[in-house]
Design a protein around this motif. Structure first.
Motif, mmCIF file in Angstrom:
data_model
loop_
_atom_site.group_PDB
_atom_site.id
_atom_site.type_symbol
_atom_site.label_atom_id
_atom_site.label_comp_id
_atom_site.label_asym_id
_atom_site.label_seq_id
_atom_site.Cartn_x
_atom_site.Cartn_y
_atom_site.Cartn_z
ATOM 1 N N ASN A 154 0.813 -1.216 0.000
ATOM 2 C CA ASN A 154 0.000 0.000 0.000
ATOM 3 C C ASN A 154 0.848 1.267 0.000
ATOM 4 O O ASN A 154 0.468 2.280 -0.591
ATOM 5 C CB ASN A 154 -0.953 -0.002 1.188
ATOM 6 C CG ASN A 154 -2.051 -1.043 1.052
ATOM 7 O OD1 ASN A 154 -2.235 -1.632 -0.018
ATOM 8 N ND2 ASN A 154 -2.787 -1.285 2.118
ATOM 9 N N ILE A 155 1.995 1.216 0.658
ATOM 10 C CA ILE A 155 2.893 2.377 0.653
ATOM 11 C C ILE A 155 3.404 2.627 -0.769
ATOM 12 O O ILE A 155 3.444 3.766 -1.242
ATOM 13 C CB ILE A 155 4.076 2.163 1.623
ATOM 14 C CG1 ILE A 155 3.579 2.201 3.073
ATOM 15 C CG2 ILE A 155 5.157 3.210 1.408
ATOM 16 C CD1 ILE A 155 4.632 1.838 4.091
ATOM 17 N N GLN B 292 0.660 4.152 -2.880
ATOM 18 C CA GLN B 292 0.472 5.578 -2.618
ATOM 19 C C GLN B 292 1.550 6.423 -3.289
ATOM 20 O O GLN B 292 1.272 7.503 -3.834
ATOM 21 C CB GLN B 292 0.453 5.835 -1.109
ATOM 22 C CG GLN B 292 -0.735 5.226 -0.388
ATOM 23 C CD GLN B 292 -2.066 5.637 -1.017
ATOM 24 O OE1 GLN B 292 -2.286 6.816 -1.319
ATOM 25 N NE2 GLN B 292 -2.943 4.674 -1.230
ATOM 26 N N GLU B 293 2.779 5.939 -3.268
ATOM 27 C CA GLU B 293 3.871 6.688 -3.887
ATOM 28 C C GLU B 293 3.684 6.771 -5.407
ATOM 29 O O GLU B 293 3.905 7.824 -6.015
ATOM 30 C CB GLU B 293 5.209 6.032 -3.544
ATOM 31 C CG GLU B 293 5.574 6.163 -2.071
ATOM 32 C CD GLU B 293 6.899 5.489 -1.747
ATOM 33 O OE1 GLU B 293 7.660 5.197 -2.695
ATOM 34 O OE2 GLU B 293 7.175 5.260 -0.569
ATOM 35 N N LEU C 127 0.808 6.435 -7.065
ATOM 36 C CA LEU C 127 -0.360 7.263 -7.353
ATOM 37 C C LEU C 127 -0.010 8.747 -7.265
ATOM 38 O O LEU C 127 -0.462 9.554 -8.092
ATOM 39 C CB LEU C 127 -1.494 6.940 -6.374
ATOM 40 C CG LEU C 127 -2.182 5.584 -6.545
ATOM 41 C CD1 LEU C 127 -3.214 5.376 -5.447
ATOM 42 C CD2 LEU C 127 -2.838 5.464 -7.918
ATOM 43 N N ALA C 128 0.793 9.096 -6.289
ATOM 44 C CA ALA C 128 1.210 10.496 -6.139
ATOM 45 C C ALA C 128 2.020 10.949 -7.343
ATOM 46 O O ALA C 128 1.861 12.070 -7.837
ATOM 47 C CB ALA C 128 2.011 10.673 -4.853
ATOM 48 N N ASP D 165 -0.362 11.391 -10.247
ATOM 49 C CA ASP D 165 -1.120 12.636 -10.094
ATOM 50 C C ASP D 165 -0.265 13.844 -10.471
ATOM 51 O O ASP D 165 -0.761 14.810 -11.081
ATOM 52 C CB ASP D 165 -1.617 12.787 -8.656
ATOM 53 C CG ASP D 165 -2.739 11.816 -8.323
ATOM 54 O OD1 ASP D 165 -3.369 11.286 -9.263
ATOM 55 O OD2 ASP D 165 -2.983 11.583 -7.121
ATOM 56 N N LEU E 158 -9.674 5.567 -8.898
ATOM 57 C CA LEU E 158 -9.005 5.719 -7.608
ATOM 58 C C LEU E 158 -9.866 5.185 -6.476
ATOM 59 O O LEU E 158 -9.364 4.539 -5.544
ATOM 60 C CB LEU E 158 -8.683 7.196 -7.373
ATOM 61 C CG LEU E 158 -7.923 7.520 -6.091
ATOM 62 C CD1 LEU E 158 -6.566 6.841 -6.080
ATOM 63 C CD2 LEU E 158 -7.749 9.033 -5.952
ATOM 64 N N LYS F 232 -8.652 2.276 -3.963
ATOM 65 C CA LYS F 232 -8.580 2.468 -2.513
ATOM 66 C C LYS F 232 -9.288 1.335 -1.781
ATOM 67 O O LYS F 232 -8.812 0.863 -0.736
ATOM 68 C CB LYS F 232 -9.222 3.802 -2.141
ATOM 69 C CG LYS F 232 -8.465 5.028 -2.612
ATOM 70 C CD LYS F 232 -7.183 5.207 -1.850
ATOM 71 C CE LYS F 232 -6.527 6.527 -2.212
ATOM 72 N NZ LYS F 232 -5.225 6.691 -1.517
ATOM 73 N N GLU G 210 -7.156 -1.789 -1.589
ATOM 74 C CA GLU G 210 -6.033 -1.768 -0.657
ATOM 75 C C GLU G 210 -6.377 -2.494 0.638
ATOM 76 O O GLU G 210 -5.480 -2.882 1.397
ATOM 77 C CB GLU G 210 -5.626 -0.327 -0.355
ATOM 78 C CG GLU G 210 -4.899 0.361 -1.492
ATOM 79 C CD GLU G 210 -4.411 1.745 -1.092
ATOM 80 O OE1 GLU G 210 -3.936 1.897 0.055
ATOM 81 O OE2 GLU G 210 -4.504 2.669 -1.911
#
Length: 240
Positions: free
Chosen positions: A64-65, A68-69, A71-72, A75, A153, A157, A160
């Protein structure tokens, strides 16, 4: 001595794994996902962490970390793409028929037929473009891209919450690739065009479903995967 950076640990793990003959990233997550990862981010530490995710104490949290990285990063890149949309659309200079020869000739002859009767019920309203059609198109493209990405998204989510056995790192990377690829001007234009397509009548919709159901049954009898056909059936059922 406490290490201030995780990089030495990753290099040590990478060296140990290499000595043990571990599979490559391509073999672990697939060549397409590996290529996507290299183009999506320049951080080699993420690549290393993906390769060694099965060695993490909490693999779900580690997955999950990474999600998130990535996805960032997607974005961040998408913001740059969306920023270019108005500029790209403004390069298109749609012409007008107001001054062409045919329009001029028609206008002149309409004026000459001043004694002809006009039926108000048969007269069309004048066509008029908005003041800034390029801006409206750009705003619409940006809107459909942002809406689609938000839907993807939201689904991601939710996934996850699934453990690493039910939602693998490879599956997550595919979802991120899908999310990232949704941020493109051609995709936005295609979506806008599709939204103007007339909806199927109930009869046409049922006929399409029946045909796909028959195709699915044929594939089942032949021992062929029906996943793609089922997705198409679902899409037709959900279509308005």
């Amino acid at each position: 001595m406490k290490l201030t950076s995780p990089l030495p640990w990753f290099m040590l793990i990478l060296l140990m794994t290499g000595l043990n003959g571990c599979n490559s990233v391509q073999k672990l997550i697939g060549s397409e996902n590996a290529a996507m990862l290299e183009s999506l981010t320049s951080s080699k530490s993420i690549t290393s962490r993906i390769q060694h995710i099965d060695q993490a104490n909490d693999r779900q949290a580690a997955r999950n970390i990474i999600i998130q990285e990535l996805l960032a990063e997607s974005d961040r890149k998408c913001a740059l793409v969306l920023k270019e949309v108005p500029e790209q659309i403004n390069k298109w200079h749609p012409g007008s028929v107001d001054g062409d020869k045919l329009t001029t000739m028609l206008t002149e002859n309409i004026a000459k037929r001043e004694f002809d009767p006009l039926n108000d019920e048969l007269t069309n309203n004048p066509l008029a473009a908005t003041e800034n059609p390029q801006k409206e198109l750009a705003d619409t493209i940006i809107s459909v891209i942002e809406k689609q990405r938000q839907q993807i998204l939201s689904t991601l989510k939710t996934r996850e919450e699934i453990d690493i056995h039910g939602y693998s790192m490879r599956q997550a990377l595919q979802d991120i690739r899908y999310y990232h690829n949704s941020c493109s001007i051609p995709y936005g234009i295609s979506t806008v065009a599709a939204s103007t397509t007339p909806a199927m009548t109930p009869e046409e919709k049922q006929a399409a479903i029946d045909a796909l159901m028959q195709l699915r049954q044929t594939l089942i009898e032949q021992g062929i995967s029906t996943r793609a056909v089922q997705q198409k059936i679902d899409a037709v059922i959900m279509a308005k």
